[in-house]
Design a protein around this motif. Structure first.
Motif, PDB file in Angstrom:
ATOM      1  N   SER A  30       0.917  -1.181   0.078  1.00 52.42           N
ATOM      2  CA  SER A  30      -0.146  -0.091   0.058  1.00 52.42           C
ATOM      3  C   SER A  30       1.124   1.176   0.005  1.00 52.42           C
ATOM      4  O   SER A  30       1.913   1.538   0.755  1.00 52.42           O
ATOM      5  N   ALA A  31       0.523   2.166  -1.036  1.00 50.05           N
ATOM      6  CA  ALA A  31       1.079   3.428  -1.009  1.00 50.05           C
ATOM      7  C   ALA A  31       1.043   4.316   0.257  1.00 50.05           C
ATOM      8  O   ALA A  31       1.869   5.195   0.741  1.00 50.05           O
ATOM      9  N   ASP A  32       0.036   4.013   0.960  1.00 54.76           N
ATOM     10  CA  ASP A  32      -0.387   4.752   2.338  1.00 54.76           C
ATOM     11  C   ASP A  32       0.342   3.999   3.513  1.00 54.76           C
ATOM     12  O   ASP A  32       0.143   4.619   4.821  1.00 54.76           O
ATOM     13  N   GLY A  33       1.086   3.000   3.385  1.00 54.08           N
ATOM     14  CA  GLY A  33       1.539   2.274   4.541  1.00 54.08           C
ATOM     15  C   GLY A  33       0.517   1.409   5.207  1.00 54.08           C
ATOM     16  O   GLY A  33      -0.515   1.293   4.874  1.00 54.08           O
ATOM     17  N   ALA A  34       1.123   0.668   6.459  1.00 53.95           N
ATOM     18  CA  ALA A  34       0.186  -0.447   7.164  1.00 53.95           C
ATOM     19  C   ALA A  34      -0.833   0.248   7.495  1.00 53.95           C
ATOM     20  O   ALA A  34      -2.021  -0.293   7.750  1.00 53.95           O
ATOM     21  N   ALA A  35      -0.974   1.438   8.237  1.00 56.00           N
ATOM     22  CA  ALA A  35      -2.188   2.221   8.638  1.00 56.00           C
ATOM     23  C   ALA A  35      -2.943   3.346   7.751  1.00 56.00           C
ATOM     24  O   ALA A  35      -3.744   3.799   8.207  1.00 56.00           O
ATOM     25  N   GLN A  42     -18.884   7.016   1.633  1.00 57.90           N
ATOM     26  CA  GLN A  42     -19.658   8.010   1.971  1.00 57.90           C
ATOM     27  C   GLN A  42     -18.754   9.164   2.645  1.00 57.90           C
ATOM     28  O   GLN A  42     -19.180   9.650   3.687  1.00 57.90           O
ATOM     29  N   GLN A  43     -17.657   9.303   1.911  1.00 58.24           N
ATOM     30  CA  GLN A  43     -16.773  10.561   2.345  1.00 58.24           C
ATOM     31  C   GLN A  43     -16.243   9.963   3.628  1.00 58.24           C
ATOM     32  O   GLN A  43     -15.435  10.895   4.222  1.00 58.24           O
ATOM     33  N   GLN A  44     -16.168   8.790   4.036  1.00 60.86           N
ATOM     34  CA  GLN A  44     -15.379   8.350   5.200  1.00 60.86           C
ATOM     35  C   GLN A  44     -14.421   7.477   4.881  1.00 60.86           C
ATOM     36  O   GLN A  44     -14.490   6.490   4.213  1.00 60.86           O
ATOM     37  N   PRO A  45     -13.140   7.584   5.399  1.00 60.50           N
ATOM     38  CA  PRO A  45     -12.077   6.689   5.057  1.00 60.50           C
ATOM     39  C   PRO A  45     -12.046   5.343   5.839  1.00 60.50           C
ATOM     40  O   PRO A  45     -12.666   5.268   7.026  1.00 60.50           O
ATOM     41  N   VAL A  46     -11.618   4.387   5.302  1.00 60.90           N
ATOM     42  CA  VAL A  46     -11.546   3.162   5.723  1.00 60.90           C
ATOM     43  C   VAL A  46      -9.896   2.724   5.988  1.00 60.90           C
ATOM     44  O   VAL A  46      -9.476   2.629   4.726  1.00 60.90           O
ATOM     45  N   THR A  47      -9.342   2.533   7.215  1.00 62.87           N
ATOM     46  CA  THR A  47      -8.007   2.461   7.205  1.00 62.87           C
ATOM     47  C   THR A  47      -7.707   1.005   7.518  1.00 62.87           C
ATOM     48  O   THR A  47      -8.696   0.070   7.958  1.00 62.87           O
ATOM     49  N   TRP A  48      -6.401   0.729   7.079  1.00 62.42           N
ATOM     50  CA  TRP A  48      -6.009  -0.766   7.549  1.00 62.42           C
ATOM     51  C   TRP A  48      -6.101  -0.843   9.039  1.00 62.42           C
ATOM     52  O   TRP A  48      -6.497  -2.140   9.314  1.00 62.42           O
TER      53      TRP A  48
END
Length: 320
Positions: A30-35, A42-48
């Motif tokens: 993932s380009a955004d890293g593990a977290a 619905q404009q809400q992020p889902v994170t690792w």
């Protein structure tokens, strides 16, 4: 397996050990890293961080087992000078396609279905091909093709087959009781539905057609079935495992006339592939059995403990 297995496998691959590009298939990160953010809804992020415990419980044990087995195989492959190239991976795919169906188009459709059902995306699929190539190379020196096995494989593919119904009961007294009811004219299939402990009971005891030398069918059952003279005949009680079978011959389908010499190359290949698969599964199981990783994630630790304990009890083979 599902797509979730792919995601957890990728995350674990990034943490397990340094990359070995000459041996172990790599995995995208993932380009955004593990977290980092993995999805937006619905404009809400889902994170690792949010999804990881779910993935760990859903498929964490299998993903970790795959990663650890890849590490173990990479070490052994390096020690043995085994380095599967693209041709080796293509050979593994062809081998699987040949196993699925003789018709190339149908085999490809079946393979696509298998990949969808087992969550084998591009990362896990390439890893599976690499893993099989290494395992096949490791077991190759121990594979020996015996003439009796070739004859049995040819017979299974081209010889006559017999269709039968069976009634499985736990003891000889129960078998004799079934015989008494058969003697009074009760239908075999109805008694199978009522009394048989075999999975075929729901089909009135009907089992798959059996060749004379079918290696996966207990010898006692094969011999009793092929000793019956005509359709409708019922065998005496046959001890199989800890129980007894009564076997009724339904019909015999003739062979296709292919001679042993004409069918020998295919029969030898079938025997070799079967031996390789059995030895590959056992080797992978033996390699993973003593592995006891230190797992820091609580959800993954719980998944590993539950699933691997179950695998030890049932001796299920590991992935790959």
């Amino acid at each position: 397996m599902t797509i979730a297995a792919i995601a957890i496998a990728c995350a674990l691959s990034a943490q397990a050990a340094p990359e070995r590009p000459d041996q172990r298939p790599g995995a995208p990160r993932s380009a955004d890293g593990a977290a980092g953010i993995v999805a937006v809804w619905q404009q809400q992020p889902v994170t690792w961080d949010r999804i990881r415990p779910v993935l760990a419980e859903l498929a964490g044990s299998e993903a970790l087992a795959e990663v650890l087995l890849d590490e173990l195989l990479a070490e052994r492959a390096t020690a043995r000078g085994i380095a599967p190239d693209e041709a080796a991976l293509e050979h593994e795919e062809r081998t699987l396609l040949e196993f699925l169906d003789e018709d190339a188009a149908r085999a490809r459709r079946l393979l696509d279905d298998v990949r969808v059902r087992q969550g084998l995306g591009p990362v896990r699929w390439r890893a599976l091909l690499w893993r099989n190539a290494v395992l096949r190379a490791l077991v190759a020196p121990d594979v020996q093709v015996a003439e009796s096995q070739v004859v049995a494989a040819h017979d299974a593919a081209h010889g006559p087959r017999r269709r039968a119904r069976v009634i499985a009961v736990p003891d000889l007294r129960s078998a004799q009781a079934v015989n008494d009811r058969l003697a009074k004219g009760e239908p075999f299939d109805a008694l199978a539905v009522e009394l048989s402990t075999d999975a075929s009971a729901a089909r009135g005891g009907l089992v798959q057609a059996t060749s004379r030398l079918a290696p996966k069918v207990p010898a006692g059952m094969r011999e009793a079935l092929w000793a019956l003279a005509a359709p409708g005949d019922v065998s005496p009680p046959v001890m199989v495992g800890t129980g007894y079978l009564l076997i009724r011959l339904e019909r015999e389908d003739p062979g296709d006339g292919t001679t042993l010499e004409a069918g020998r190359p295919r029969a030898e290949r079938a025997v070799r592939r079967a031996q390789e698969r059995a030895r590959m599964d056992q080797l992978a199981l033996d390699m993973l059995r003593p592995v006891k990783p230190t797992v820091f994630d609580d959800s993954l630790a719980d998944s590993w403990d539950r699933v691997r304990t179950g695998a030890t009890r049932s001796d299920r083979p590991p992935p790959g």
